[in-house]
Design a protein around this motif. Structure first.
Motif, PDB file in Angstrom:
ATOM      1  N   GLN A 121       0.860  -1.352   0.118  1.00 15.15           N
ATOM      2  CA  GLN A 121      -0.084   0.016   0.051  1.00 15.15           C
ATOM      3  C   GLN A 121       0.864   1.257  -0.023  1.00 15.15           C
ATOM      4  OE1 GLN A 121      -2.680   0.189   3.283  1.00 15.15           O
ATOM      5  NE2 GLN A 121      -3.441   2.129   2.949  1.00 15.15           N
ATOM      6  N   PHE A 122       1.854   1.268   0.847  1.00 19.03           N
ATOM      7  CA  PHE A 122       2.613   2.385   0.784  1.00 19.03           C
ATOM      8  C   PHE A 122       3.537   2.543  -0.428  1.00 19.03           C
ATOM      9  CE2 PHE A 122       7.114   4.030   1.915  1.00 19.03           C
ATOM     10  CZ  PHE A 122       6.623   5.451   2.311  1.00 19.03           C
ATOM     11  N   ILE A 123       4.160   1.562  -1.166  1.00 25.88           N
ATOM     12  CA  ILE A 123       4.605   1.698  -2.368  1.00 25.88           C
ATOM     13  C   ILE A 123       3.800   2.490  -3.127  1.00 25.88           C
ATOM     14  CG2 ILE A 123       5.762   0.458  -4.344  1.00 25.88           C
ATOM     15  CD1 ILE A 123       7.460   0.816  -1.773  1.00 25.88           C
ATOM     16  N   GLN A 124       2.563   2.118  -3.307  1.00 30.53           N
ATOM     17  CA  GLN A 124       1.702   2.445  -4.263  1.00 30.53           C
ATOM     18  C   GLN A 124       1.326   4.064  -3.953  1.00 30.53           C
ATOM     19  OE1 GLN A 124      -1.852  -0.124  -4.135  1.00 30.53           O
ATOM     20  NE2 GLN A 124      -1.240  -0.981  -6.121  1.00 30.53           N
ATOM     21  N   PHE A 125       1.268   4.396  -2.526  1.00 28.77           N
ATOM     22  CA  PHE A 125       1.017   5.667  -1.999  1.00 28.77           C
ATOM     23  C   PHE A 125       2.095   6.680  -2.486  1.00 28.77           C
ATOM     24  CE2 PHE A 125       0.965   8.602   1.703  1.00 28.77           C
ATOM     25  CZ  PHE A 125      -0.264   9.459   1.134  1.00 28.77           C
ATOM     26  N   VAL A 126       3.304   6.401  -2.375  1.00 31.83           N
ATOM     27  CA  VAL A 126       4.340   7.094  -2.622  1.00 31.83           C
ATOM     28  C   VAL A 126       4.881   7.269  -4.200  1.00 31.83           C
ATOM     29  CG1 VAL A 126       6.360   5.345  -2.405  1.00 31.83           C
ATOM     30  CG2 VAL A 126       6.573   7.655  -1.447  1.00 31.83           C
ATOM     31  N   GLN A 127       4.141   6.592  -4.931  1.00 27.01           N
ATOM     32  CA  GLN A 127       4.528   6.769  -6.553  1.00 27.01           C
ATOM     33  C   GLN A 127       4.515   8.268  -6.947  1.00 27.01           C
ATOM     34  OE1 GLN A 127       1.867   4.405  -8.810  1.00 27.01           O
ATOM     35  NE2 GLN A 127       2.905   2.539  -8.756  1.00 27.01           N
ATOM     36  N   GLY A 128       5.514   8.478  -7.665  1.00 34.21           N
ATOM     37  CA  GLY A 128       5.849   9.873  -7.995  1.00 34.21           C
ATOM     38  C   GLY A 128       6.751  10.573  -7.009  1.00 34.21           C
ATOM     39  N   ASN A 156      13.889   9.915  22.215  1.00 38.91           N
ATOM     40  CA  ASN A 156      12.736  10.736  21.861  1.00 38.91           C
ATOM     41  C   ASN A 156      12.708  10.645  20.029  1.00 38.91           C
ATOM     42  OD1 ASN A 156      10.260  11.846  21.762  1.00 38.91           O
ATOM     43  ND2 ASN A 156      11.322  14.021  21.373  1.00 38.91           N
ATOM     44  N   ALA A 157      13.583   9.742  19.475  1.00 39.92           N
ATOM     45  CA  ALA A 157      13.533   9.807  18.180  1.00 39.92           C
ATOM     46  C   ALA A 157      14.136   8.508  17.602  1.00 39.92           C
ATOM     47  CB  ALA A 157      14.830  10.847  17.715  1.00 39.92           C
ATOM     48  N   VAL A 158      13.424   8.345  15.926  1.00 38.05           N
ATOM     49  CA  VAL A 158      13.638   7.267  15.296  1.00 38.05           C
ATOM     50  C   VAL A 158      14.304   7.754  13.975  1.00 38.05           C
ATOM     51  CG1 VAL A 158      11.932   5.843  16.627  1.00 38.05           C
ATOM     52  CG2 VAL A 158      11.355   7.121  14.656  1.00 38.05           C
ATOM     53  N   LEU A 159      14.486   6.604  13.302  1.00 37.41           N
ATOM     54  CA  LEU A 159      15.172   7.041  11.842  1.00 37.41           C
ATOM     55  C   LEU A 159      14.002   6.778  10.855  1.00 37.41           C
ATOM     56  CD1 LEU A 159      18.529   5.636  11.356  1.00 37.41           C
ATOM     57  CD2 LEU A 159      17.962   7.897  11.796  1.00 37.41           C
ATOM     58  N   CYS A 160      13.649   7.781  10.078  1.00 36.56           N
ATOM     59  CA  CYS A 160      12.259   7.779   9.265  1.00 36.56           C
ATOM     60  C   CYS A 160      12.556   8.345   7.615  1.00 36.56           C
ATOM     61  CB  CYS A 160      11.036   8.323   9.866  1.00 36.56           C
ATOM     62  SG  CYS A 160       9.596   8.322   8.963  1.00 36.56           S
ATOM     63  N   ASN A 161      11.978   7.829   6.919  1.00 36.19           N
ATOM     64  CA  ASN A 161      12.226   8.266   5.681  1.00 36.19           C
ATOM     65  C   ASN A 161      11.729   9.730   5.403  1.00 36.19           C
ATOM     66  OD1 ASN A 161       9.476   8.326   3.866  1.00 36.19           O
ATOM     67  ND2 ASN A 161       9.697   6.339   4.984  1.00 36.19           N
ATOM     68  N   HIS A 162      11.972  10.772   4.661  1.00 33.67           N
ATOM     69  CA  HIS A 162      11.435  12.213   4.516  1.00 33.67           C
ATOM     70  C   HIS A 162       9.931  12.133   4.327  1.00 33.67           C
ATOM     71  CE1 HIS A 162      11.323  16.306   3.706  1.00 33.67           C
ATOM     72  NE2 HIS A 162      11.325  16.355   2.294  1.00 33.67           N
ATOM     73  N   PHE A 163       9.520  11.363   3.281  1.00 27.35           N
ATOM     74  CA  PHE A 163       8.140  11.417   2.916  1.00 27.35           C
ATOM     75  C   PHE A 163       7.322  11.101   4.053  1.00 27.35           C
ATOM     76  CE2 PHE A 163       4.530   9.256   1.210  1.00 27.35           C
ATOM     77  CZ  PHE A 163       3.908  10.032   0.568  1.00 27.35           C
ATOM     78  N   THR A 176      -2.084   6.924   3.787  1.00 27.25           N
ATOM     79  CA  THR A 176      -3.315   7.607   2.905  1.00 27.25           C
ATOM     80  C   THR A 176      -3.025   8.590   2.712  1.00 27.25           C
ATOM     81  OG1 THR A 176      -4.467   7.589   4.984  1.00 27.25           O
ATOM     82  CG2 THR A 176      -4.350   5.385   4.010  1.00 27.25           C
ATOM     83  N   GLY A 177      -2.530   9.467   3.843  1.00 27.22           N
ATOM     84  CA  GLY A 177      -2.354  10.979   3.767  1.00 27.22           C
ATOM     85  C   GLY A 177      -3.522  11.723   4.385  1.00 27.22           C
ATOM     86  N   LYS A 178      -4.429  10.960   5.015  1.00 25.08           N
ATOM     87  CA  LYS A 178      -5.581  11.407   5.577  1.00 25.08           C
ATOM     88  C   LYS A 178      -5.333  11.788   7.181  1.00 25.08           C
ATOM     89  CE  LYS A 178      -8.816   8.429   3.359  1.00 25.08           C
ATOM     90  NZ  LYS A 178     -10.050   7.300   3.679  1.00 25.08           N
TER      91      LYS A 178
END
Length: 206
Positions: A121-128, A156-163, A176-178
């Motif tokens: 689901q995430f790979i589809q959501f992040v397309q483009g 108080n922190a983790v590594l996460c992609n920018h998107f 989903t962006g909701k």
């Protein structure tokens, strides 16, 4: 300059003498009078350099140099140490330049906490916007604005992609962006932390 050429400038409303232009400039008597004064001025030293049909332009000995304005940002050495501490804990390396990595899945705790269906689901959501995934950021679990005392706390922190980090920061579901609540946002980070712990425990058993 010959009178005929001088008159051409007058008709084009270009005053070589740099005086006010009015309707009299179209008359022959005015043009002849101005031409006489113009020639006398030229003989005594002249006007500044002029380009053909462009009117009077100042004569510059050297071209002007434009100096770019550079903004200076004061480095926060303590924050850099904090980022490196998180990277050392999560990936055993210091933070790469601007957080750029080749294989983002190896570092992103958000990706690691997803099951197979969620990953699809995430790979589809992040397309483009896949280019945003190659930047791995230190994401605060409790925002550094509301919890300034935890700004430099590695726990108080983790590594996460920018998107995904960008979405969570504005309370958006990273799949989903909701809109999501503050509790739902916190639950995502809690899930990342728990997944990290489970992976470490599993590795210890091997």
């Amino acid at each position: 300059m010959e009178l005929d050429k001088f008159k051409e400038n007058c008709l084009k409303r270009i005053c070589l003498r740099r005086t006010l232009i009015n309707d009299k400039c179209k008359t022959l008597s005015k043009q002849e009078n101005c031409h006489t004064k113009y020639m006398k001025k030229q003989e005594s030293g002249g006007y500044m350099y002029q380009r053909p049909n462009k009117g009077i332009r100042p004569k510059l000995s050297k071209p002007l140099k434009r100096t770019p304005i550079k903004k200076k940002f004061k480095k926060d050495a303590r924050y850099e140490d904090f980022q490196n501490a998180v990277w050392q804990r999560e990936a055993k390396i210091n933070m790469p330049p601007k957080g750029q990595v080749h294989n983002w899945k190896n570092y992103c705790q958000f990706w690691k906490c997803l099951n197979l269906e969620e990953q699809k689901q995430f790979i589809q959501f992040v397309q483009g916007k896949e280019w945003m995934l190659n930047t791995i950021e230190v994401a605060h679990i409790k925002g550094k604005g509301a919890f300034a005392e935890l700004k430099y706390e590695p726990e108080n922190a983790v590594l996460c992609n920018h998107f995904s980090h960008s979405l969570l920061d504005i309370h958006k579901n990273p799949l989903t962006g909701k809109d999501i609540t503050d509790e739902e946002r916190t639950s995502w980070f809690k899930r990342m932390k728990e997944t990290k712990k489970e992976i470490e425990e599993h590795l210890l058993k091997l």
